[in-house]
Design a protein around this motif. Structure first.
Motif, PDB file in Angstrom:
ATOM      1  N   UNK A  61       0.837  -1.209   0.000  1.00 52.25           N
ATOM      2  CA  UNK A  61       0.000   0.000   0.000  1.00 52.25           C
ATOM      3  C   UNK A  61       0.869   1.256   0.000  1.00 52.25           C
ATOM      4  N   UNK A  62       2.159   1.066  -0.122  1.00 51.90           N
ATOM      5  CA  UNK A  62       3.142   2.163  -0.171  1.00 51.90           C
ATOM      6  C   UNK A  62       3.141   3.011   1.101  1.00 51.90           C
ATOM      7  N   UNK A  63       2.700   2.434   2.215  1.00 51.47           N
ATOM      8  CA  UNK A  63       2.687   3.188   3.468  1.00 51.47           C
ATOM      9  C   UNK A  63       3.954   2.961   4.292  1.00 51.47           C
ATOM     10  N   UNK A  64       4.789   2.008   3.865  1.00 50.00           N
ATOM     11  CA  UNK A  64       6.067   1.769   4.546  1.00 50.00           C
ATOM     12  C   UNK A  64       7.184   1.736   3.505  1.00 50.00           C
ATOM     13  N   UNK A  65       8.330   2.214   3.893  1.00 48.08           N
ATOM     14  CA  UNK A  65       9.520   2.139   3.053  1.00 48.08           C
ATOM     15  C   UNK A  65      10.150   0.773   3.277  1.00 48.08           C
ATOM     16  N   UNK A  66      10.656   0.164   2.205  1.00 48.03           N
ATOM     17  CA  UNK A  66      11.289  -1.139   2.377  1.00 48.03           C
ATOM     18  C   UNK A  66      12.781  -1.031   2.154  1.00 48.03           C
ATOM     19  N   UNK A  67      13.506  -1.924   2.796  1.00 42.76           N
ATOM     20  CA  UNK A  67      14.960  -1.958   2.653  1.00 42.76           C
ATOM     21  C   UNK A  67      15.330  -2.721   1.387  1.00 42.76           C
ATOM     22  N   UNK A  68      16.580  -2.585   0.964  1.00 44.38           N
ATOM     23  CA  UNK A  68      17.052  -3.356  -0.185  1.00 44.38           C
ATOM     24  C   UNK A  68      16.999  -4.845   0.135  1.00 44.38           C
ATOM     25  N   UNK A  69      17.263  -5.206   1.379  1.00 40.79           N
ATOM     26  CA  UNK A  69      17.221  -6.616   1.774  1.00 40.79           C
ATOM     27  C   UNK A  69      15.809  -7.170   1.614  1.00 40.79           C
ATOM     28  N   UNK A  70      14.803  -6.410   2.064  1.00 46.23           N
ATOM     29  CA  UNK A  70      13.409  -6.849   1.930  1.00 46.23           C
ATOM     30  C   UNK A  70      13.015  -6.922   0.458  1.00 46.23           C
ATOM     31  N   UNK A  71      13.417  -5.920  -0.330  1.00 45.92           N
ATOM     32  CA  UNK A  71      13.116  -5.928  -1.763  1.00 45.92           C
ATOM     33  C   UNK A  71      13.751  -7.134  -2.437  1.00 45.92           C
ATOM     34  N   UNK A  72      14.968  -7.435  -2.074  1.00 40.13           N
ATOM     35  CA  UNK A  72      15.660  -8.602  -2.636  1.00 40.13           C
ATOM     36  C   UNK A  72      14.925  -9.900  -2.303  1.00 40.13           C
ATOM     37  N   UNK A  73      14.464 -10.032  -1.062  1.00 41.65           N
ATOM     38  CA  UNK A  73      13.706 -11.224  -0.660  1.00 41.65           C
ATOM     39  C   UNK A  73      12.402 -11.349  -1.451  1.00 41.65           C
ATOM     40  N   UNK A  74      11.729 -10.223  -1.639  1.00 42.54           N
ATOM     41  CA  UNK A  74      10.459 -10.227  -2.376  1.00 42.54           C
ATOM     42  C   UNK A  74      10.686 -10.596  -3.835  1.00 42.54           C
ATOM     43  N   UNK A  75      11.709  -9.997  -4.453  1.00 45.54           N
ATOM     44  CA  UNK A  75      12.004 -10.301  -5.860  1.00 45.54           C
ATOM     45  C   UNK A  75      12.382 -11.769  -6.035  1.00 45.54           C
ATOM     46  N   UNK A  77      11.370 -14.271  -4.081  1.00 45.04           N
ATOM     47  CA  UNK A  77      10.153 -15.057  -3.892  1.00 45.04           C
ATOM     48  C   UNK A  77       9.245 -14.987  -5.117  1.00 45.04           C
ATOM     49  N   UNK A  78       9.218 -13.822  -5.784  1.00 42.04           N
ATOM     50  CA  UNK A  78       8.399 -13.661  -6.990  1.00 42.04           C
ATOM     51  C   UNK A  78       9.115 -14.187  -8.233  1.00 42.04           C
ATOM     52  N   UNK A  79      10.395 -14.502  -8.070  1.00 39.08           N
ATOM     53  CA  UNK A  79      11.239 -14.998  -9.161  1.00 39.08           C
ATOM     54  C   UNK A  79      11.256 -14.015 -10.334  1.00 39.08           C
ATOM     55  N   UNK A  80      11.509 -12.739 -10.010  1.00 37.25           N
ATOM     56  CA  UNK A  80      11.619 -11.708 -11.046  1.00 37.25           C
ATOM     57  C   UNK A  80      12.862 -10.866 -10.802  1.00 37.25           C
ATOM     58  N   UNK A  81      13.337 -10.223 -11.854  1.00 36.12           N
ATOM     59  CA  UNK A  81      14.477  -9.318 -11.741  1.00 36.12           C
ATOM     60  C   UNK A  81      13.971  -7.938 -11.326  1.00 36.12           C
ATOM     61  N   UNK A  82      14.865  -7.094 -10.818  1.00 35.44           N
ATOM     62  CA  UNK A  82      14.439  -5.736 -10.469  1.00 35.44           C
ATOM     63  C   UNK A  82      13.859  -4.986 -11.680  1.00 35.44           C
TER      64      UNK A  82
END
Length: 140
Positions: A61-75, A77-82
């Motif tokens: 919902x874009x209400x929290x900023x995410x870290x690069x570590x969290x973004x990396x984990x999400x990418x 898990x989604x099996x996608x590149x940045x």
């Protein structure tokens, strides 16, 4: 004489809080789009990325900023590149996965860490004959 006085303001980008808000919105939309494309709930994506589902909901919902570590984990898990996160039509139709795709997704969710990486390496080396055999084994 400073660098800023030599270079015109139009050539010197200034950081504004609005830029960060827009970036959070773009990242949130990309994560949500790819999660729904895969037919995952926030809880399943949270489990696959080892993040808290509440935190992930705030990210989407874009209400929290995410870290690069969290973004990396999400990418991962989604099996996608940045790059893929930022591409795609935000209004593209989300298709419901076929039953055979759901079976494969369920199997893949069971794999974590190195086992998941090893599985993807093996699957990437399959030719069409072996893929057909795998579909038969899965009852697709």
């Amino acid at each position: 004489m400073s660098f800023k006085s030599i270079v015109p303001k139009s050539h010197f980008p200034y950081y504004t809080p609005m830029d960060e808000k827009k970036l959070r919105s773009v990242i949130a939309a990309g994560i949500r789009r790819h999660r729904k494309r895969l037919g995952l709930t926030i809880e399943k994506l949270a489990e696959a990325s080892s993040l808290d589902s509440g935190y992930l909901a705030h990210i989407e919902t874009a209400s929290k900023t995410l870290s690069f570590a969290a973004l990396s984990r999400i990418l991962t898990a989604l099996d996608i590149s940045p790059e893929k996160l930022f591409h795609g039509n935000p209004k593209e139709k989300v298709l419901s996965p076929e039953p055979s795709e759901r079976k494969v997704q369920a199997i893949l969710r069971a794999f974590k860490g190195q086992a998941r990486t090893d599985l993807f390496i093996v699957l990437s080396k399959l030719n069409s004959r072996k893929i057909r055999a795998l579909k038969i084994l899965l009852g697709a």
